[in-house]
Design an enzyme around this catalytic site. Structure first.
Site, mmCIF file in Angstrom:
data_model
loop_
_atom_site.group_PDB
_atom_site.id
_atom_site.type_symbol
_atom_site.label_atom_id
_atom_site.label_comp_id
_atom_site.label_asym_id
_atom_site.label_seq_id
_atom_site.Cartn_x
_atom_site.Cartn_y
_atom_site.Cartn_z
ATOM 1 N N ARG A 1 0.625 -1.559 0.327
ATOM 2 C CA ARG A 1 0.058 0.222 0.048
ATOM 3 C C ARG A 1 1.246 1.070 0.141
ATOM 4 O O ARG A 1 0.372 2.600 -0.393
ATOM 5 C CB ARG A 1 -1.324 -0.057 1.279
ATOM 6 C CG ARG A 1 -2.282 1.269 1.397
ATOM 7 C CD ARG A 1 -2.877 0.790 2.424
ATOM 8 N NE ARG A 1 -4.217 -0.029 1.442
ATOM 9 C CZ ARG A 1 -5.306 -0.005 0.945
ATOM 10 N NH1 ARG A 1 -5.562 1.475 -0.178
ATOM 11 N NH2 ARG A 1 -5.911 -0.901 0.244
ATOM 12 N N GLU B 1 -10.688 5.099 6.182
ATOM 13 C CA GLU B 1 -9.267 4.869 6.124
ATOM 14 C C GLU B 1 -8.648 6.955 5.807
ATOM 15 O O GLU B 1 -7.963 8.111 6.062
ATOM 16 C CB GLU B 1 -8.646 4.032 5.727
ATOM 17 C CG GLU B 1 -8.197 3.124 6.405
ATOM 18 C CD GLU B 1 -8.129 1.781 5.702
ATOM 19 O OE1 GLU B 1 -8.221 1.533 4.773
ATOM 20 O OE2 GLU B 1 -6.643 1.411 5.991
HETATM 21 N N1 MTE Z 1 -13.941 3.929 12.884
HETATM 22 C C1 MTE Z 1 -14.109 4.062 14.581
HETATM 23 N N2 MTE Z 1 -15.117 4.966 15.315
HETATM 24 N N3 MTE Z 1 -13.404 2.915 15.399
HETATM 25 C C2 MTE Z 1 -12.520 2.125 14.390
HETATM 26 O O1 MTE Z 1 -12.109 1.384 15.038
HETATM 27 N N4 MTE Z 1 -11.744 2.088 11.911
HETATM 28 C C3 MTE Z 1 -11.727 2.762 10.544
HETATM 29 C C4 MTE Z 1 -12.260 3.321 9.855
HETATM 30 N N5 MTE Z 1 -13.093 4.070 11.059
HETATM 31 C C5 MTE Z 1 -12.418 2.308 13.045
HETATM 32 C C6 MTE Z 1 -13.181 3.256 12.504
HETATM 33 C C7 MTE Z 1 -10.411 1.403 10.143
HETATM 34 S S1 MTE Z 1 -8.717 1.530 10.322
HETATM 35 C C8 MTE Z 1 -11.107 0.939 9.074
HETATM 36 S S2 MTE Z 1 -9.911 -0.383 7.935
HETATM 37 C C9 MTE Z 1 -12.474 0.932 8.682
HETATM 38 O O2 MTE Z 1 -12.917 2.249 9.695
HETATM 39 C C10 MTE Z 1 -13.391 -0.107 8.050
HETATM 40 O O3 MTE Z 1 -14.996 -0.040 8.879
HETATM 41 P P1 MTE Z 1 -15.014 0.437 7.005
HETATM 42 O O4 MTE Z 1 -14.323 -1.051 6.329
HETATM 43 O O5 MTE Z 1 -17.083 -0.371 7.668
HETATM 44 O O6 MTE Z 1 -14.814 1.672 6.746
HETATM 45 N N1 LUZ Z 2 -5.578 -4.800 5.001
HETATM 46 C C1 LUZ Z 2 -5.332 -6.095 4.088
HETATM 47 C C2 LUZ Z 2 -6.019 -3.374 5.006
HETATM 48 O O1 LUZ Z 2 -4.493 -7.206 4.244
HETATM 49 N N2 LUZ Z 2 -5.266 -5.400 3.170
HETATM 50 C C3 LUZ Z 2 -5.141 -4.352 2.544
HETATM 51 O O2 LUZ Z 2 -5.098 -2.874 1.401
HETATM 52 C C4 LUZ Z 2 -5.526 -2.950 3.589
HETATM 53 N N3 LUZ Z 2 -5.742 -1.911 3.119
HETATM 54 C C5 LUZ Z 2 -6.184 -1.424 3.774
HETATM 55 C C6 LUZ Z 2 -6.284 -1.410 5.494
HETATM 56 N N4 LUZ Z 2 -6.471 -3.015 5.388
HETATM 57 MO MO1 MOS Z 3 -7.801 -0.701 8.790
HETATM 58 S S1 MOS Z 3 -6.378 -0.086 8.666
HETATM 59 O O1 MOS Z 3 -7.719 -1.450 7.200
HETATM 60 O O2 MOS Z 3 -8.272 -1.862 9.829
#
Ligand code: MTE
Ligand code: LUZ
Ligand code: MOS
Length: 765
Positions: A304, A706
């Site tokens: 990434r 993210e």
């Molecule tokens: N928001 C909250 N409140 N708590 C969390 O742990 N994790 C983040 C984001 N927002 C997180 C968050 C991360 S790292 C990711 S990858 C995404 O939420 C995952 O959820 P989604 O795929 O449903 O967006």
């Molecule tokens: N996890 C993963 C991730 O296994 N592959 C990804 O591309 C990724 N990208 C964002 C967050 N978690």
């Molecule tokens: Mo988020 S770093 O993809 O859990």
């Protein structure tokens, strides 16, 4: 629709792992971690601890019936250390006791003798010693090596980025108990129930179907529970399986901070070449990634970083290399952005460096180089529906930046004790797991005979509101009231082979699978209604629980139709499977179309630095963000604001301190400073770009988890510019930019050479 969890959260009724009522005879596990960063284990003396009254048993690697192996991508990490230890806190044993306190007291009595070996915590030092997790990975396009002579300007520089602690409110933990025969029930605070199921199966030498993992919700994950919820769940399962008793393992905050990995620190060198009219022609970068002691997710994070090397810009000639360095720190892991923020910080630093040397605002270079429709990202994906130019214009119109910039200049010319700075931070973040095979999901929908609906998906609710989005998908597809729908826990026996809820794709992947399941049920019900009403199914519609024919009500409503369907022996259960179309990637060539789409946006920062104290305020952050056609603007705004503040913390204040031996010193909330409400910018405006959304996004609502975090990087450059308004010699790219570093920067005489000898060797000089 507001978050379906909000009432439960504010009244304290929402359930987390720690709220599960304990079964009779429950036991508690306390993890014994290594006290040295690198060493040979000479002797483990458990006698005294074992004699403690509360202690039932102490497990080590010798008790493992299957493999002592928990590595997800690369099999390089034992559950328990065997003869060597590679980081402070590395699990060596699990004390199982009648109470957590008894376990902790017994831990004081464990005597382990080590022969200390040289510990390395710096990635450059690891590289100099040939200590790598994997061979380097390079992505390239064009021929940067042939461009340098043709460039009007070439600049080199180095950057440092520290790690970041996830600081989920709920620490890592799991609770396991044996069921009939060899079956195990595992409750875990994990983003990846399948990884836990698979790893327990491997460690216990059981088939996966014997292990059921169940998750209600997490008190935050932020990537920290994508891979690193696993060891504690496996330990609790191991003990539960062998003792035939329920066993709970929950890390104290102190243990969690010491034992778990963080965002990867990076140390990087860049070279950037520009034409006379400030087009970026060539860019070369070498990243030294601090991977910690085992691979964990580093290979994926490496990718990434490579994908986000050019951030939001089109650059024709690029060479980007990640050296994944093995150090004596806990294995670093996923953290919101997943290597993206590291890649983006370096290109933004390179642009900032060029701007400083050329005496123009970085914004001039940024704007000239935004990627446009039909430009090709250097890894081969053609950019489509790019809207950076539109965002740039919309942001200027909405927020009046030209006027703001003039006012800042004027402020600086009139003030000697305070200086202001500004900067833009654009983002282009790719949505999909970079590993194509992970982009799949399933959903299971039951319609009960009373018309109520139960929905199971592979998505994990961790505060981001994915359950609310799943409810919306169900409601909109079936045309029923939200009150009829219940989101079930995430359970490996109901939905199998799940990808972690990560890569911001939780809502897209699970939502699309759910749409497929609901649509199949709907087709079945429409066929029934068509029979009952003797009208072609194409003229039938379900809306607000009514069966409509050409828009007119009939005698049939949802409840009545479901009862009829049940009595007619129609299947009211459906499983949906979704695999993202279009995407592919050739890992060897480093080319393909890895992402379903990109999320774009732009943030503007205005900050004020106190030139006596080195303290600063972020006065204003103005964002235009591409939410697509948001299916839930309140939730999405919450994700954007939370992400931005977490990103500002990363760029400006969160500083992990270690001693020379790799012992974490910032191991409490009094020494590790995260943004609190006072650190939130006084003005934080996030406005949506007007757009029709993207078809591969759920209900055209783009992934939002993210991408906004990376706006936070803009705080670095705005503060840097404020310092430079006082002392133009300050040119360092060393994040986080804490008040201490600001104070030093304000009074530093010339461009400081990098702190350590090793770090001063720029590979491009
Ligand atoms: N928001 C909250 N409140 N708590 C969390 O742990 N994790 C983040 C984001 N927002 C997180 C968050 C991360 S790292 C990711 S990858 C995404 O939420 C995952 O959820 P989604 O795929 O449903 O967006
Ligand atoms: N996890 C993963 C991730 O296994 N592959 C990804 O591309 C990724 N990208 C964002 C967050 N978690
Ligand atoms: Mo988020 S770093 O993809 O859990």
């Amino acid at each position: 629709m507001k978050n379906i969890d909000s009432n439960g959260h504010v009244t304290g009724k929402s359930l987390y792992l720690d709220d599960l009522p304990l079964r009779q005879d429950s036991l508690f596990g306390v993890v014994v971690g290594s006290e040295v960063a690198h060493g040979k284990i000479l002797d483990i003396d458990l006698q005294e601890a074992e004699n403690d009254p509360g202690v039932i048993k102490i497990f080590t690697y010798k008790d493992i019936p299957g493999e002592n192996q928990i590595g997800g991508i690369v099999a390089d990490e034992g559950l328990f250390a065997e003869d060597t230890v590679h980081f402070i806190g590395q699990p060596i044993a699990l004390i199982v006791a009648t109470s957590e306190r008894a376990g902790r007291e017994a831990r004081e009595k464990v005597n382990i003798k080590y022969k200390k070996l040289k510990a390395i915590t710096d990635p450059r030092e690891a590289a100099a010693n040939g200590s790598y997790l994997l061979p380097p990975r390079t992505f390239a396009a064009g021929h940067p090596e042939k461009q340098w002579d043709r460039c009007a300007y070439v600049f080199t520089g180095s950057t440092e980025q520290a790690g970041q602690e996830h600081l989920y409110l709920e620490t890592q933990g799991a609770y396991s108990y044996p069921m009939e025969t060899e079956n195990l029930m595992v409750h875990s605070s994990t983003q990846s129930p399948t990884a836990i199921q698979r790893t327990i199966a491997k460690v216990l030498a059981l088939p996966m179907h014997r292990i059921q993992v169940d998750v209600v919700r997490l008190g935050g994950g932020f990537g920290g529970k994508e891979d690193q919820a696993t060891p504690w769940a496996v330990m609790s399962a191991l003990a539960a399986h062998l003792l035939k008793k329920p066993v709970k393992v929950v890390l104290s905050r102190h243990d969690d901070l010491h034992m778990t990995g963080k965002r990867h620190p990076y140390s990087s060198d860049f070279r950037i070449g520009l034409s006379k009219d400030l087009k970026i022609l060539a860019y070369e970068v070498e990243y030294f990634q601090n991977g910690g002691a085992a691979n964990d997710l580093s290979p994926a994070i490496t990718e990434r970083t490579l994908f986000h090397t050019t951030n939001a810009y089109y650059i024709p000639h690029v060479k980007s290399t990640v050296h994944s360095c093995k150090t004596n720190l806990p294995p670093n892991t996923a953290f919101r952005g997943f290597g993206g923020p590291q890649g983006m910080f370096v290109i933004e630093s390179a642009i900032a460096k060029a701007a400083m040397e050329l005496g123009v605002p970085a914004a001039v270079i940024q704007e000239k180089n935004f990627i446009k429709d039909n430009d090709v990202f250097y890894y081969g994906q053609k950019a489509k529906k790019v809207n950076l130019q539109k965002i740039w214009k919309a942001a200027h119109k909405e927020y009046g930046f030209i006027k703001k910039q003039k006012e800042i200049e004027q402020f600086n010319s009139q003030n000697t004790l305070l200086k202001k700075g500004w900067a833009f931070m654009p983002i282009a973040f790719g949505i999909s797991f970079t590993n194509t095979s992970m982009n799949q999901a399933r959903a299971l929908v039951h319609i009960y005979s009373d018309g109520s609906v139960g929905v199971s998906t592979g998505a994990i609710e961790m505060g981001q509101g994915v359950n609310t989005k799943m409810l919306q998908v169900t409601e909109q597809t079936l045309g029923i009231k939200p009150g009829r729908i219940k989101l079930e826990t995430t359970n490996t026996s109901r939905v199998a082979n799940t990808s972690p809820t990560a890569a911001s794709s939780g809502a897209d992947l699970n939502g699309k699978a759910l749409q497929i399941a609901c649509s199949a049920l709907l087709r079945r019900l429409k066929a029934l209604a068509s029979n009952l009403l003797n009208i072609p199914a194409t003229q039938i519609e379900f809306l607000n629980e009514q069966v409509l024919v050409n828009g007119n009500a009939t005698e049939w409503n949802w409840e009545k139709l479901i009862q009829k369907a049940f009595l007619s022996r129609i299947n009211l259960t459906e499983n949906g499977h979704y695999a993202t179309p279009v995407i592919h990637f050739d890992k060897a060539a480093g080319k393909g179309h890895p992402f379903a789409y990109h999320v774009y946006g732009l943030a503007f920062y205005e900050v004020t630095v106190d030139v006596i104290r080195g303290t600063y305020e972020i006065d204003e952050v103005d964002v235009i963000h591409d939410f697509g056609k948001s299916m839930n603007p309140i939730l999405d705004l919450g994700q954007a604001e939370g992400g931005i503040v977490q990103g500002i913390g990363y760029a400006t204040m969160e500083e992990l301190a270690y001693d020379a031996e790799g012992r974490l010193l910032s191991n409490s909330l009094s020494t590790y400073k995260v943004p609190d409400i006072y650190a939130v910018p006084s003005v934080l405006k996030v406005k949506p770009l007007k757009t029709s959304g993207h078809p591969l996004a759920i209900l055209k609502s783009k992934a939002v988890g993210e991408p906004p975090l990376m706006y936070g990087l803009g705080a670095y450059f705005a503060i840097q510019n404020a310092v430079r308004a006082f002392n133009p010699e300050f040119k360092e790219f060393d994040a986080p930019l804490t008040p201490e570093k600001v104070l030093m920067g304000l009074y530093q005489k010339k461009e400081a050479t990098a702190k350590k000898q090793l770090k001063s060797v720029n590979v491009f000089k």
